[in-house]
Design a protein around this motif. Structure first.
Motif, PDB file in Angstrom:
ATOM      1  N   GLU A  52      -9.786   1.126   5.630  1.00  0.00           N
ATOM      2  CA  GLU A  52     -10.985   1.455   5.013  1.00  0.00           C
ATOM      3  C   GLU A  52     -11.470   0.329   3.999  1.00  0.00           C
ATOM      4  N   HIS A  53     -10.817  -0.172   3.395  1.00  0.00           N
ATOM      5  CA  HIS A  53     -11.060  -1.273   2.697  1.00  0.00           C
ATOM      6  C   HIS A  53     -11.662  -2.733   3.281  1.00  0.00           C
ATOM      7  N   ASP A 113      -4.329   3.276   7.673  1.00  0.00           N
ATOM      8  CA  ASP A 113      -5.825   4.063   7.371  1.00  0.00           C
ATOM      9  C   ASP A 113      -6.535   3.459   6.274  1.00  0.00           C
ATOM     10  N   LEU A 114      -5.777   3.386   5.050  1.00  0.00           N
ATOM     11  CA  LEU A 114      -6.276   3.224   3.849  1.00  0.00           C
ATOM     12  C   LEU A 114      -6.762   1.576   3.680  1.00  0.00           C
ATOM     13  N   VAL A 132       0.756  -1.189   0.025  1.00  0.00           N
ATOM     14  CA  VAL A 132      -0.059   0.169   0.081  1.00  0.00           C
ATOM     15  C   VAL A 132       1.068   1.220   0.021  1.00  0.00           C
ATOM     16  N   ASN A 188      -0.756   6.269   7.222  1.00  0.00           N
ATOM     17  CA  ASN A 188      -1.714   6.593   6.149  1.00  0.00           C
ATOM     18  C   ASN A 188      -2.097   5.257   5.310  1.00  0.00           C
ATOM     19  N   SER A 204       0.160   3.170  -3.403  1.00  0.00           N
ATOM     20  CA  SER A 204      -1.217   3.759  -2.939  1.00  0.00           C
ATOM     21  C   SER A 204      -1.308   5.234  -2.226  1.00  0.00           C
TER      22      SER A 204
END
Length: 325
Positions: free
Chosen positions: A221-222, A217-218, A44, A214, A48
């Protein structure tokens, strides 16, 4: 038998190698989770996280990227490669423009770029070109955009560009390097828990620990979306009903107790005990009920007195910690 996956400790910086590179450590990962979580976070971070880069440039007296300019040591290919290395922080989501005008015998660097208040140039000493004569000059207009990852010119669908504008492959990612190592560590009587150590280097637009946060966190969310109940599927235009299996309620598990969804703050614990739980990602009563007394004592700075306080608060709600097998 063990039925609960214990949670790890919060990440911490164990060594700041340079202003943009650091070693971060995550302790007490359940056996096997070091590789699982480490690989996911690394992918990630590399692919991303958003950043900003130059996506096109217009240079005075240059019609294409294979041109040369009198009095400038580098050709256009070298200059474009140098432009790719300049890092920006852009405030706002709209594309921004900047200019560069230099004359005379000197080194042109990112410090010479004139920007609006919406743009910050991070690596001001990044070299752009070398002007070798007093009459040499270099003027260019830069287009700067925000994006994710590495985006080639071919993958960006654009209208026909203005004559003289040279599109550039954009390096948006703020991550220069990420690697990780997994070590075994002792937790209680077990010696196969994992310690995850990240080595993260960024381009200076974001700190290594912030990049890790970060990325986490991403991923969260997924995973939150995946954890939602499955919606009805549609095959050949007809909705397919998804039947849910009935679950058997167990008296020993208080899943149906509304208080189990309460936040840790609602237990009215002392500030010290509450902060230790939050640091260890114990944010709800439901999280707390999955832990035993020994799990709590394994937490740094949390002793018998704090465990007694936690048991007392749970007892008022008719709840107890998980019992050791």
């Amino acid at each position: 038998m063990e039925t609960i996956i214990s949670l790890p400790k919060a990440p911490k910086v164990i060594k700041q190698l340079t202003p943009t590179r650091a070693l971060l450590e995550i302790d007490k990962l359940y056996p096997g989770y070091g590789l699982t979580i480490g690989n996911a976070l690394r992918r990630v971070m590399l692919s991303s996280l958003p950043g900003a880069a130059i996506t096109s440039v217009k240079i005075k007296d240059v019609s294409h990227e294979f041109s040369t300019l009198p009095g400038i040591r580098e050709d256009m290919v070298e200059i474009i490669l140098n432009l790719k290395q300049i890092r920006f922080i852009v405030h706002g989501d709209e594309p921004q423009s900047a200019t560069l005008k230099v004359k005379g015998e000197k080194e042109a660097t990112a410090k010479d770029i004139k920007t609006s208040s919406q743009i910050e140039v991070v690596n001001l000493d990044a070299q752009i070109a070398t002007l070798t004569t007093k009459n040499a000059s270099l003027e260019m207009e830069l287009n700067i955009e925000k994006g994710i990852g590495y985006v080639t010119v071919e993958s960006r669908r654009r209208d026909k560009q203005e004559t003289g504008v040279i599109a550039i492959d954009a390096i948006f990612t703020p991550i220069k390097m990420v690697k990780f190592d997994v070590e075994d560590m002792r937790v209680g009587e077990k010696t196969n828990y994992n310690r995850l150590i990240f080595d993260i280097e960024t381009d200076g637009t974001i700190a290594p620990d912030e990049a890790l946060k970060n990325a986490a966190d991403l991923l969260m969310e997924h995973l939150k979306m995946i954890a939602k109940p499955a919606e009805a599927s549609i095959i050949d235009g007809e909705p397919i009903e998804i039947k849910k299996e009935k679950t058997v309620k167990k008296e020993t598990v208080k899943e149906d107790f509304d208080g189990a969804k309460m936040k840790i703050e609602d237990l009215k614990l002392s500030n010290r005990t509450q902060n230790i739980l939050l640091i260890n990602h114990i944010k709800t009563v439901a999280n707390l009920l999955r832990l035993s007394k020994d799990d709590l004592l394994d937490m740094e700075d949390l002793g018998e007195k704090a465990v007694k306080e936690i048991k007392k608060s749970l007892g008022k709600l008719g709840l107890t910690l998980r019992q050791e097998e």
